[in-house]
Design an enzyme around this catalytic site. Structure first.
Site, short mmCIF file in Angstrom:
data_model
loop_
_atom_site.label_atom_id
_atom_site.label_comp_id
_atom_site.label_asym_id
_atom_site.label_seq_id
_atom_site.Cartn_x
_atom_site.Cartn_y
_atom_site.Cartn_z
N LEU A 144 0.87 -1.17 0.00
CA LEU A 144 0.00 0.00 0.00
C LEU A 144 0.91 1.22 0.00
O LEU A 144 1.99 1.20 0.60
CB LEU A 144 -0.90 0.03 1.24
CG LEU A 144 -1.98 -1.05 1.36
CD1 LEU A 144 -2.73 -0.90 2.68
CD2 LEU A 144 -2.95 -1.01 0.19
N ASP A 145 0.47 2.29 -0.66
CA ASP A 145 1.26 3.51 -0.66
C ASP A 145 1.40 4.05 0.76
O ASP A 145 0.59 3.74 1.65
CB ASP A 145 0.59 4.57 -1.54
CG ASP A 145 0.50 4.14 -2.99
OD1 ASP A 145 1.34 3.33 -3.42
OD2 ASP A 145 -0.42 4.61 -3.69
N ARG A 146 2.39 4.89 0.97
CA ARG A 146 2.69 5.43 2.31
C ARG A 146 1.43 5.95 3.02
O ARG A 146 1.18 5.63 4.18
CB ARG A 146 3.70 6.57 2.19
CG ARG A 146 3.97 7.28 3.52
CD ARG A 146 4.49 8.69 3.30
NE ARG A 146 5.82 8.71 2.76
CZ ARG A 146 6.93 8.90 3.49
NH1 ARG A 146 6.85 9.08 4.79
NH2 ARG A 146 8.11 8.91 2.90
N THR A 148 -1.82 5.53 2.08
CA THR A 148 -3.03 4.73 1.96
C THR A 148 -3.13 3.84 3.18
O THR A 148 -2.14 3.23 3.59
CB THR A 148 -2.99 3.87 0.68
OG1 THR A 148 -2.97 4.74 -0.46
CG2 THR A 148 -4.23 2.99 0.58
N ARG A 243 -5.54 5.45 -7.90
CA ARG A 243 -5.26 6.88 -7.97
C ARG A 243 -5.15 7.36 -9.41
O ARG A 243 -5.71 8.40 -9.79
CB ARG A 243 -3.97 7.18 -7.19
CG ARG A 243 -4.06 6.82 -5.72
CD ARG A 243 -2.71 6.80 -5.03
NE ARG A 243 -2.11 8.14 -5.00
CZ ARG A 243 -0.88 8.38 -4.55
NH1 ARG A 243 -0.13 7.37 -4.11
NH2 ARG A 243 -0.41 9.61 -4.55
#
Length: 324
Positions: A144-146, A148, A243
């Protein structure tokens, strides 16, 4: 630990076929796509050592592939590098001998890298379960992105790791996200658009004709005066997929620093809403649900994670005006 790493328990055997859509790529690029759970450096070491063979040969990494080549990995799984264990709190949702499911907070980077040498989820996992040092990327099979939030699954054994990676690759692992986007929808839909690295900005992804296939299904959960809460389901799992896909249809995720563009304030001038939007400085994206087949029992498992407080508070503010 060194003796464990040399035992049969930590040997791997993997077989795969390079897909036709990879034709023309360098071998090292095709291998990185085929085995994303292993770093390129590790794959190159195995190739040079003869532990990774292509149609019973060991070509150089820069050799172009034609598609259809048979890949066999029979290798000893050595530790990847000096990732140190750190005492960082984890929100563990479920854990047994095979898998660990956690709820990742905003601000936590998954892997160490440039600019983030420590303080990551991988550092935290090694402290929580030191045996994960023998698993590729400490058992992390997806990211997961930082900023998210939400559910991630970690494999605690090599058998579980192989099974979970296969579920990701065959798209049998279900992942559902909540996303607050700009603008109103009247119905759900699907974005089917290939993704690749942005041609000028290497930090971003973009819709590209030569990109990897990517499909995002979405449906409405709640509609506000100038925003919509969506539930998104991934059919593929590309970097920044939701996104980029939402931005590509002119409905970027609220607070997205890379793809959201300038701050959009709704008409009407309600200062409470405007201030809430200004202060929400990350993408409003939450991995709410995770479904998978347990690698040991074969049972279908599903977990859900509540929306984080800042996201929930933003929705409450938006509900103060108009919602439907």
């Amino acid at each position: 630990m060194d003796s464990l790493l040399k035992s049969d328990q930590f040997r791997i055997h993997r077989e795969a076929v390079i897909p036709q859509e990879s034709a023309g790529q360098r071998l090292d690029q095709a291998l990185a796509t085929l085995f994303p759970e292993y770093s390129r450096a590790r794959l190159q070491r195995w190739l040079k050592a003869g532990m990774l063979v292509v149609d019973d040969t060991s070509p150089k990494g820069r050799t172009p592939v034609q598609g259809g080549e048979h890949i066999v990995i029979d290798a000893e799984l050595e530790q990847e590098g000096p990732v140190l264990a750190e005492s960082i709190p984890l929100d563990v949702v479920a854990e047994d001998d095979d898998v660990l499911v956690l709820n990742k907070p905003a601000g936590l980077v998954v892997h160490p890298g440039a600019g983030n040498p420590d303080g990551t989820l991988q550092n935290a996992l090694l402290h929580h379960a030191p045996s994960l040092a023998a698993i590729p990327r400490s058992g992390i099979v997806h990211r997961l992105d930082r900023d998210t939030t939400g559910l991630m699954v970690v494999a605690k054994t090599l058998t579980a790791h192989a099974a979970l990676v296969e579920q990701l690759q065959t798209r049998s692992m279900g992942r559902e996200y909540l996303a607050l986007v700009n603008g109103q929808f009247t119905a759900g839909g699907t974005v089917d658009a290939p993704l690749g690295r942005h041609p000028r900005d290497r930090l971003r992804m973009a819709v590209r004709n030569d990109g990897k296939p990517a499909v995002t299904h979405y449906r409405m959960v709640e509609r506000f005066a100038a925003h919509t809460l969506l539930r998104c389901k991934l059919e593929s799992g590309r970097t920044h997929q939701i996104r980029v896909h939402m931005a590509s249809i002119q409905h970027p995720i609220v607070g997205d620093p890379l793809y959201g563009g300038r701050l959009r304030l709704p008409p009407g001038g309600d200062e409470t809403i405007n201030q809430a939007l200004r202060s929400f400085s990350r993408q409003a994206l939450h991995a709410e649900a995770l479904t998978l087949i347990h690698p040991q029992t074969g049972e279908t498992c599903r977990w859900e994670a509540p929306m984080p407080a800042d996201f929930a508070q933003l929705l409450e503010v938006l509900r103060g005006v108009h919602s439907s």
